[in-house]
Write a protein that holds these residues in place. Structure first.
Motif, PDB file in Angstrom:
ATOM      1  N   THR A  28       0.825  -1.207   0.000  1.00 17.17           N
ATOM      2  CA  THR A  28       0.000   0.000   0.000  1.00 17.17           C
ATOM      3  C   THR A  28       0.859   1.256   0.000  1.00 17.17           C
ATOM      4  O   THR A  28       0.555   2.244  -0.699  1.00 17.17           O
ATOM      5  CB  THR A  28      -0.927  -0.011   1.224  1.00 17.17           C
ATOM      6  N   GLU A  29       1.930   1.232   0.798  1.00 19.59           N
ATOM      7  CA  GLU A  29       2.829   2.385   0.843  1.00 19.59           C
ATOM      8  C   GLU A  29       3.451   2.653  -0.528  1.00 19.59           C
ATOM      9  O   GLU A  29       3.532   3.805  -0.978  1.00 19.59           O
ATOM     10  CB  GLU A  29       3.937   2.152   1.871  1.00 19.59           C
ATOM     11  N   ILE A  30       3.885   1.592  -1.194  1.00 20.09           N
ATOM     12  CA  ILE A  30       4.508   1.743  -2.507  1.00 20.09           C
ATOM     13  C   ILE A  30       3.501   2.283  -3.515  1.00 20.09           C
ATOM     14  O   ILE A  30       3.800   3.195  -4.304  1.00 20.09           O
ATOM     15  CB  ILE A  30       5.087   0.399  -2.985  1.00 20.09           C
ATOM     16  N   PHE A  31       2.300   1.736  -3.507  1.00 21.06           N
ATOM     17  CA  PHE A  31       1.270   2.176  -4.450  1.00 21.06           C
ATOM     18  C   PHE A  31       0.935   3.651  -4.220  1.00 21.06           C
ATOM     19  O   PHE A  31       0.800   4.431  -5.172  1.00 21.06           O
ATOM     20  CB  PHE A  31       0.014   1.328  -4.288  1.00 21.06           C
ATOM     21  N   THR A  32       0.826   4.052  -2.956  1.00 23.89           N
ATOM     22  CA  THR A  32       0.465   5.433  -2.647  1.00 23.89           C
ATOM     23  C   THR A  32       1.576   6.415  -3.024  1.00 23.89           C
ATOM     24  O   THR A  32       1.312   7.526  -3.520  1.00 23.89           O
ATOM     25  CB  THR A  32       0.146   5.570  -1.149  1.00 23.89           C
ATOM     26  N   ALA A  33       2.845   5.989  -2.822  1.00 21.34           N
ATOM     27  CA  ALA A  33       3.968   6.918  -2.990  1.00 21.34           C
ATOM     28  C   ALA A  33       4.499   6.990  -4.410  1.00 21.34           C
ATOM     29  O   ALA A  33       5.066   8.024  -4.802  1.00 21.34           O
ATOM     30  CB  ALA A  33       5.096   6.531  -2.040  1.00 21.34           C
ATOM     31  N   THR A  34       4.345   5.937  -5.195  1.00 24.17           N
ATOM     32  CA  THR A  34       5.073   5.887  -6.462  1.00 24.17           C
ATOM     33  C   THR A  34       4.201   5.781  -7.698  1.00 24.17           C
ATOM     34  O   THR A  34       4.725   5.843  -8.815  1.00 24.17           O
ATOM     35  CB  THR A  34       6.058   4.703  -6.475  1.00 24.17           C
ATOM     36  N   THR A  35       2.933   5.598  -7.574  1.00 27.05           N
ATOM     37  CA  THR A  35       2.101   5.423  -8.770  1.00 27.05           C
ATOM     38  C   THR A  35       1.272   6.674  -9.018  1.00 27.05           C
ATOM     39  O   THR A  35       1.049   7.501  -8.128  1.00 27.05           O
ATOM     40  CB  THR A  35       1.149   4.219  -8.630  1.00 27.05           C
ATOM     41  N   ASP A  36       0.785   6.781 -10.244  1.00 30.50           N
ATOM     42  CA  ASP A  36      -0.045   7.931 -10.604  1.00 30.50           C
ATOM     43  C   ASP A  36      -1.534   7.606 -10.568  1.00 30.50           C
ATOM     44  O   ASP A  36      -2.364   8.394 -11.037  1.00 30.50           O
ATOM     45  CB  ASP A  36       0.333   8.427 -12.000  1.00 30.50           C
TER      46      ASP A  36
END
Length: 247
Positions: A28-36
């Motif tokens: 979830t952290e990765i999706f929130t921080a790195t995706t558009d």
């Protein structure tokens, strides 16, 4: 149970579930921080979360399976109520092959059995002389009394090896002079349950229980379906139900 049940790689289920949750949160952290927020990224994220959910559900299934196995072996005892006005009762170990544990609801149930308000106790915490043990493991009606202590003249004899357990007796349907499961096993159990005040309120439910009890406790006996039992036990059930209980 979470700490004592292990996965194939040798880790406890508690460790495995904590690792799955950490990976899920990291996803979830990765999706929130790195995706558009594109549809493709969202689809990948949803698929990954679904996989973590599947792994957690599988771990909980393993827990429930281990809990049922220990309950059936008598390592822990559960108490519950069949309905809101019913007294609390111990769930016999041989019920557990037919029950599913629902931790979120504090219940155990099958298609025809339901216990709510479940409370649990480790068997090792129950004193050996506590009367609840008789309710959990009732003595069979035909159990012979314990052998008396040898006379003093025999006390110095060498201790003999324990006799091997008797070979289970297969009981048949009662035809051609063979012993009947109904008369030899089920009717005594029905009388015992009536005397203990735990007989089911309807013949159909009592026969359902007795059919399951016979399968669980006497697997080599001739097995009888509930519908067939109703014909054999209807008269006796009526007599026992109409007989006032002795207090």
């Amino acid at each position: 149970m979470l700490t004592s049940t292990t996965t194939p790689d040798g880790h406890s289920l508690a460790e495995a579930m904590a690792r799955i949750r950490r990976n899920r949160d990291r996803e979830t952290e990765i999706f929130t921080a790195t995706t558009d927020g594109s549809a493709k990224d969202r689809q990948t994220y949803d698929l990954n979360l679904a996989e973590y959910g599947r792994l957690l559900a599988s771990a909980m299934t393993s827990i429930r399976r281990a809990m049922k196995k220990d309950a059936e072996a008598g390592r822990w005892i559960a108490f519950g109520r069949r309905h809101h006005d019913a007294p609390e009762e111990a769930i016999p170990p041989h019920y557990w092959p037919f029950l599913d544990i629902h931790m979120e609801e504090d219940s155990a149930k099958s298609h025809d059995l339901l216990f709510r308000g479940i409370r649990c106790l480790l068997a090792e915490e129950i004193p050996a002389d506590h009367p609840i043990l008789e309710q959990i493991h009732p003595q069979a009606p035909d159990t012979p009394p314990a052998r008396a202590k040898p006379a003093s003249a025999d006390e110095n004899r060498p201790v003999e090896e324990a006799a091997p357990p008797p070979t289970p007796i297969t009981l048949y349907s009662g035809t051609q002079g063979r012993p009947s499961s109904v008369e030899t096993l089920i009717m005594p159990e029905l009388r015992r349950r009536a005397a203990a005040g735990i007989m089911e309120p309807s013949l159909a439910r009592e026969c359902q229980y007795l059919s399951q009890w016979l399968h669980a406790t006497h697997p080599t006996a001739h097995q009888i379906k509930p519908a067939s039992l109703e014909n054999s036990l209807r008269q006796l059930y009526r007599e026992l139900k109409s007989t006032p209980m002795k207090h």
